[in-house]
Design a protein around this motif. Structure first.
Motif, short mmCIF file in Angstrom:
data_model
loop_
_atom_site.label_atom_id
_atom_site.label_comp_id
_atom_site.label_asym_id
_atom_site.label_seq_id
_atom_site.Cartn_x
_atom_site.Cartn_y
_atom_site.Cartn_z
N LEU A 103 -85.81 -44.48 -42.57
CA LEU A 103 -86.64 -43.39 -41.37
C LEU A 103 -84.76 -43.46 -40.26
N GLU A 104 -85.13 -45.36 -39.92
CA GLU A 104 -83.54 -45.28 -39.11
C GLU A 104 -82.62 -46.39 -39.79
N PRO A 105 -81.79 -45.89 -40.34
CA PRO A 105 -80.85 -46.88 -41.17
C PRO A 105 -80.61 -47.46 -40.53
N SER A 106 -79.73 -48.06 -39.79
CA SER A 106 -78.96 -48.23 -38.77
C SER A 106 -80.04 -49.94 -37.78
N SER A 107 -81.66 -49.79 -38.21
CA SER A 107 -81.96 -50.71 -37.68
C SER A 107 -81.98 -51.87 -38.30
N GLY A 108 -80.95 -52.15 -39.73
CA GLY A 108 -81.02 -53.14 -40.22
C GLY A 108 -81.82 -53.99 -40.87
N ASP A 109 -81.95 -55.69 -41.09
CA ASP A 109 -82.58 -55.94 -42.47
C ASP A 109 -84.42 -56.15 -41.20
N LEU A 110 -84.97 -55.79 -41.42
CA LEU A 110 -86.46 -56.13 -40.57
C LEU A 110 -87.46 -57.03 -41.42
N VAL A 111 -88.28 -57.49 -40.51
CA VAL A 111 -88.83 -58.65 -41.05
C VAL A 111 -90.52 -58.33 -41.31
N ILE A 112 -91.36 -59.36 -42.33
CA ILE A 112 -92.69 -59.07 -42.44
C ILE A 112 -93.66 -60.15 -42.14
N ARG A 113 -94.48 -59.47 -41.23
CA ARG A 113 -95.20 -60.44 -40.34
C ARG A 113 -96.99 -60.44 -40.46
N GLU A 114 -97.50 -61.13 -40.13
CA GLU A 114 -98.75 -61.08 -40.54
C GLU A 114 -99.74 -61.18 -38.75
N ASP A 115 -100.56 -60.31 -39.01
CA ASP A 115 -101.80 -60.42 -37.14
C ASP A 115 -102.86 -61.67 -37.88
N CYS A 116 -103.63 -61.42 -36.80
CA CYS A 116 -104.38 -62.67 -36.21
C CYS A 116 -105.42 -62.50 -37.45
N ARG A 117 -106.08 -60.78 -37.71
CA ARG A 117 -106.86 -60.66 -38.83
C ARG A 117 -106.65 -60.21 -40.29
N GLY A 118 -104.97 -60.91 -40.52
CA GLY A 118 -104.62 -60.93 -41.86
C GLY A 118 -104.38 -59.60 -42.30
N ASN A 119 -103.89 -58.74 -41.62
CA ASN A 119 -102.75 -57.78 -41.55
C ASN A 119 -101.57 -57.62 -42.10
N ILE A 120 -100.64 -57.29 -43.09
CA ILE A 120 -99.73 -56.99 -42.98
C ILE A 120 -98.74 -56.13 -42.40
N LEU A 121 -97.46 -56.36 -41.24
CA LEU A 121 -97.21 -55.09 -40.19
C LEU A 121 -95.74 -55.72 -40.08
N ILE A 122 -94.92 -54.91 -40.37
CA ILE A 122 -93.52 -54.31 -40.02
C ILE A 122 -93.30 -54.08 -38.47
N PRO A 123 -92.95 -55.49 -38.19
CA PRO A 123 -92.38 -54.70 -36.28
C PRO A 123 -91.12 -54.50 -36.27
N GLY A 124 -90.94 -52.83 -35.32
CA GLY A 124 -89.49 -52.19 -35.50
C GLY A 124 -89.64 -51.13 -36.71
N LEU A 125 -90.47 -51.25 -37.29
CA LEU A 125 -90.64 -50.12 -38.62
C LEU A 125 -90.57 -48.54 -37.53
N THR A 126 -89.70 -47.76 -38.10
CA THR A 126 -89.82 -46.07 -37.55
C THR A 126 -91.01 -45.92 -38.16
N GLN A 127 -91.95 -45.18 -36.37
CA GLN A 127 -93.07 -44.71 -37.60
C GLN A 127 -93.11 -42.55 -36.87
N LYS A 128 -92.91 -42.04 -37.81
CA LYS A 128 -93.42 -40.63 -37.23
C LYS A 128 -94.77 -39.66 -36.90
N PRO A 129 -94.77 -39.16 -35.72
CA PRO A 129 -96.50 -38.71 -36.03
C PRO A 129 -95.79 -36.68 -37.20
N ILE A 130 -96.48 -36.42 -37.85
CA ILE A 130 -97.10 -35.76 -38.33
C ILE A 130 -98.42 -35.11 -38.20
#
Length: 583
Positions: A103-130
């Motif tokens: 959705l935003e190709p210019s953002s470059g390589d993103l990192v994959i993180r894990e929060d305190c509850r064990g959920n996988i998330l990607i900081p900086g990933l674009t989210q579009k409401p639909i």
């Protein structure tokens, strides 16, 4: 070969059959705050992208799932329903172990993180409401053109990356206790495994193929580790498996669609895909509801200074004249004391289970028609509980002090009856505790253990002089059993102080063992290990028996210094008829 799966769709099956039979039933779990994932797996050219996207005439899994999911959220968030729902989408690809935002190709390589509850998330990933399917197409179609594709011998538009469509469904409760739920749907179009001999990949295509095959290999390792119950599952060995950690053996309802090709040239790829699907079917996921409490939505209240301090603190704050005359409290608290506090401000540090019980009690009282502010909007109640706890601790301290005074009085009474103790101890001091008597350990006696043959020879020949070697530092002392002064000699002349009969007897035993003993027998000698024993046996087979002990120096790997150390360690023991264990 026999495979057992939940469903099989042949050549005549339509896109609607696949979607209605396997994918549509899991969409309801998203409204319960649970996660779900759909993966398309198979060799290159087997039709994975067609299964997920489809065509305008036959839409695939992704457009059908989004259409039904948006319809479900509109129905559940209608007026009068307890939940308000919102849907957002993100679209990314994993290309050569890089996470790229489509959705935003210019953002470059993103990192994959894990929060305190064990959920996988990607900081900086674009989210579009639909809110409608038109909104989804508006964002998805341009992003699909950003995906990396390339031509090979097997496919004109071969996917060179793994594409992941992430759809989040957020729910907020309209009434107390204002819970929140979050469900995630992963729709994954995996790149196919490739045989470069058939695809003809070269240069960049070959590098892309290597990255794809590596990530799929790690995916297989993760599935095998989950099936075998290994303590370490290699999720972090690949960006794909790290992102799909919830879907593989995690908390998601997972569906794997294995695409196979019927041609004979794809026979090995088909068998590999079916084997992977059969192993994946054995993985057990444990879905749960992702629910939390929204603590900041209740209306703040105003508390007076008396309520903020509590009854005991307010009593201490009043002057002594006011207590004697019984004057009433001030009519109004200062403006600085009157402040707005969040009703759950003091509950942030409490146990979540206790908070949930208090919220349940609050809902129960609300359903029975209680008026006024909710039960949890009074921090004074928490302060009262804390004060009761402090008072209980004070009472316990007072009880211990009284017990200590009784013990002191008892000790003083005993001292009064015993005048000797009264002279030795002060009446104001307690008798010290009896100390345990510490005994000093006696020095250990040292004994020299002599071989049985030496003892027998000494008994037979009492006048015979028997010498014993003792080691002290870097020198050896040669002592006679009858001598009072040990004679100190250097290491280089130790053989001259030994009885010639004992020396000859020990040498003969060593020579017999070198000529007749096996490798195992040779290992019983000091300074002879497995390797040297094999060298001695090999030399003996090539050159015949040893004529004298000094021939041992001719064996490769045994130097003169090692030979001398070997004789010192073994000759006396063998002369006395004893064998020492391996060094």
């Amino acid at each position: 070969m026999d495979y057992r799966f939940d469903a099989f769709y042949g050549e005549r099956s339509s896109q609607q059959d696949i979607y209605a039979g396997s994918v549509q039933p899991i969409l309801r779990h998203l409204l319960e705050g649970q996660n779900a994932s759909v993966l398309a797996y198979g060799p290159t050219g087997a039709g994975k992208t067609h299964t997920m996207l489809g065509s305008p005439e036959q839409p695939g899994v992704i457009p059908r799932a989004l259409m039904d999911l948006l319809q479900l959220t509109r129905e559940e968030s209608a007026e009068g329903r307890p939940w308000a729902l919102s849907v957002t989408m993100s679209y990314l690809e994993i290309y050569q172990e890089k996470v790229l935002d489509l959705l935003e190709p210019s953002s470059g390589d993103l990192v994959i993180r894990e929060d305190c509850r064990g959920n996988i998330l990607i900081p900086g990933l674009t989210q579009k409401p639909i809110t409608s399917f038109a909104d989804f197409e508006q964002h998805f179609l341009p992003a699909s053109r950003n995906r990396t594709v390339g031509a090979t011998r097997l496919n004109q538009r071969s996917s060179r990356s793994h594409a992941v469509l992430l759809v989040k469904v957020d729910q907020r409760e309209r009434l107390a206790p204002f819970r929140q739920r979050e469900g995630k749907l992963y729709l994954i179009d995996l790149a196919g495994s490739e045989d470069n001999r058939r695809t003809g990949n070269k240069g960049l295509r070959l590098k892309e193929s290597g990255a794809i095959n590596t990530s799929l290999f790690v995916l297989g390792k993760v599935v095998d580790a989950l099936n075998q119950g290994l303590p370490r599952v290699p999720y972090r060995d690949s960006k794909l498996t790290r992102l799909l950690q919830d879907s593989l053996g995690g908390s998601a309802h997972s569906i794997l669609i294995a695409n196979i090709a019927p041609e004979r040239r794809f026979y090995l790829d088909t068998v590999s895909a079916l084997n992977f699907a059969a192993r994946s079917k054995e993985v057990i996921n444990r879905p749960f509801t992702n629910e939390s409490l929204q603590l900041h939505v209740l209306a703040p209240i105003k508390l007076s200074k008396k309520e903020l301090l509590g009854p005991s603190e307010a009593k201490r704050a009043r002057g002594p004249e006011e207590e004697e005359t019984g004057s009433p409290e001030p009519p109004a608290a200062p403006s600085s004391a009157s402040q707005k506090l969040s009703p759950l401000q003091k509950l942030n540090s409490m146990d979540p289970a206790m908070v949930e019980r208090l919220l349940s009690l609050d809902r129960l009282l609300g359903s029975q028609g209680s008026q006024g502010t909710p039960l949890l909007s009074t921090p004074r109640r928490e302060r009262m509980v804390l004060m009761k706890t402090v008072e209980a601790k004070d009472l316990e301290i007072e009880r211990l002090k009284m017990k200590q005074k009784e013990l002191e009085a008892k000790v003083l009474a005993q001292e009064a009856t015993d005048p000797k103790e009264k002279e030795n101890y002060s009446p104001t001091m307690l008798r010290p505790l009896a100390r345990r008597t510490v005994t000093v350990a006696k020095p250990l006696k040292k004994a020299v253990v002599m071989p049985l043959q030496l003892i027998q020879e000494q008994a037979a020949y009492p006048n015979a002089e028997i010498h014993i070697l003792k080691k002290k530092g870097r020198k050896r002392k040669l002592e006679s059993l009858d001598a009072s002064e040990p004679e100190e000699k250097g290491e280089d002349c130790w053989e001259l102080q030994i009885s010639p009969e004992l020396l000859a007897h020990g040498r003969q035993k060593i020579l017999d063992l070198l000529n007749e003993g096996s490798a195992r027998d040779l290992r019983s000698l000091q300074r002879i290990g497995q390797k040297k024993a094999q060298l001695i046996v090999g030399w003996r087979e090539l050159h015949g028996p040893f004529s004298q002990v000094e021939d041992l120096e001719r064996v490769e790997g045994i130097s003169g210094k090692q030979m001398e150390s070997f004789l010192k360690a073994n000759i006396l023991g063998l002369a006395a008829g004893q064998r020492c264990g391996p060094s």
